[in-house]
Write an enzyme that holds these catalytic residues in place. Sequence first.
Site, short mmCIF file in Angstrom:
data_model
loop_
_atom_site.label_atom_id
_atom_site.label_comp_id
_atom_site.label_asym_id
_atom_site.label_seq_id
_atom_site.Cartn_x
_atom_site.Cartn_y
_atom_site.Cartn_z
N GLU A 132 37.28 52.56 44.73
CA GLU A 132 37.07 51.62 45.82
C GLU A 132 38.26 50.74 46.57
O GLU A 132 37.98 50.27 47.70
CB GLU A 132 35.96 50.70 45.50
CG GLU A 132 34.43 51.49 45.13
CD GLU A 132 33.47 50.18 44.39
OE1 GLU A 132 33.85 49.01 44.36
OE2 GLU A 132 32.66 50.63 43.93
N ASP A 166 39.99 48.88 25.80
CA ASP A 166 39.67 48.78 24.48
C ASP A 166 38.76 49.55 23.65
O ASP A 166 37.61 49.53 24.47
CB ASP A 166 39.52 47.20 23.90
CG ASP A 166 39.66 46.90 22.59
OD1 ASP A 166 40.86 47.13 21.82
OD2 ASP A 166 38.76 46.39 22.13
#
Length: 557
Positions: free
Chosen positions: A267, A204
């Site tokens: 990751e 956002d």
Amino acid sequence: MPRTAPWWRSAVIYQVYIRSFADANGDGVGDIAGLRSRLPYLRSLGVDAIWINPWYRSPMADHGYDVADYRAIDPLFGTLAEAEQLIEEAHRHGIRVIPDIVPNHTSDQHPWFRAALAAGPGSPERDRYVFRPGRGPSGAEPPNDWVSCFGGPAWTRLPDGQWYLHLFAPQQPDLNWQHADVRQEFESILRFWFARGVDGFRIDVAHGLVKHPELPDLPPRREPAVLGPLAPREPVDEQPRQHVDHPHWDRDEVHDIYRAWRKVADEFPGDRSFVAEAWADTPERLAAYVRGDGLHTAFNFDFLMSGWDAKDLRAVIDDSLAMLGAVGAPATWVLSNHDVMRHPSRYGRERVKRWTANEPYRPDGAADLELGTRRARAAALLMLALPGGAYIYQGEELGLPEVEDLPEDMLQDPVWERSGHTDRGRDGCRVPIPWSGKAAPYGFSPAAASAAPWLPQPADWGGLSVEAQTGDGTSMLELYRSALRLRREHPALGDGSLTWLETPEAVLAFGRDPGFVCVVNFSAGMYRLPAHTSVLLASGPVENGLLAPDHAAWLAV
Ligand code: NOJ
């Protein structure tokens, strides 16, 4: 074995505005249980992923874009356990899940902001937000002239005399992204959700996080070409698009944050991906979000802001493909979302000029919905044939129009109050969607619901319900289903490139290899389709090889 392209380069992502999608517990507000029950629908529609508007614990001052706890689900929508079930079930249906993350601001009820208020001026707690003394002899004037995207000043004064910054509602204080706590906390929130299996995030206000350290006043011509449909509206001329150095939008330093986020995503196993809600002045500035080790994709709002105009759309398509292609990123295409007027209502107005963010996005006059719907059908075929990914806003596949006559006392968007009742805001595109039956709640809530839908549904929406349109070959829903099925099956569609065919200015036609052509007729006359072996799909009847005005066709060549 060559690695296939990651899913997000060509995905069709369906936006679930959870409040208005499906209400399982009958309180008039959509919820996770409702969404879970409709996963088979989404699978049969043929989308690759869902983006879910904020579902976190929130006082709902901006319907979830004011987050009080980023690791909890709001009880209105369900529980964390249900969110985990949803993610797992969606994956079983072959649908990826992308929640919304809201990093520019928290709720004023977030523990950090409460602590900041309690700790008082000058405290380290206040450093996580943007607190400043006021201007003028008694500090009674805001620290600068910034304006809230929802209307009024971007600053609110506290009883202790300090002011705090909120680019949106006062209940949405802006975070200070220069603060290490803020950076660490958001990386930890990303890991929390990635560990629960989410496939990415929609970010956002991705272009708003970093503010000029000195918080200077706005530049003299206040608004650059594009800032978003919520931006303050001052008249602008038809000016060439250029980047204007702005104290709080699209500052270069914001990219450091996203390079760190990219590392966090990497990751985790599988292809996790981000999509930035970034309103940039130019396609070059937008491309900066998705280059190299930055984010994966960004919404392309230029497409959404274009009028129904072949020349404008072609320019947007060319610029987007060129600028994004130059940094190796796929384009995304968007026609509607929960912040803008639904596109059958936009296209149903004679105005074909490109609208800018600085003009009212609520145009005058009534929409011709027959015209708008015809164009919306053609626009869907255009969008879904373009190279890259696409977004479908819930209800778009049903051809829902904007609800422009909601009673004033039912309006809930903070824009309505903040604008001093001059702008009705965004509720008209957020009305709960019709699933079945001939009367409200049209299957949105169960028959024995304890409350009516949170916004009233129009009395004539029975014919637009999923039930009414299913199996009707002329319906918008079946057009989307067919288009999405073909898009999955056809090797030319999705990621890749296009070649324009020679056409009159008011017709767009492009080829994609192998063997595919899309033609859209924006002119007022019939257009003879180029040579083809078959019509794969069309937005209306094609007779004698002629494409009618405001129609589109997909051809096998
Ligand atoms: C953009 C969101 O799409 C909009 O709905 C929201 O009001 C603002 N950001 C503030 O978070």
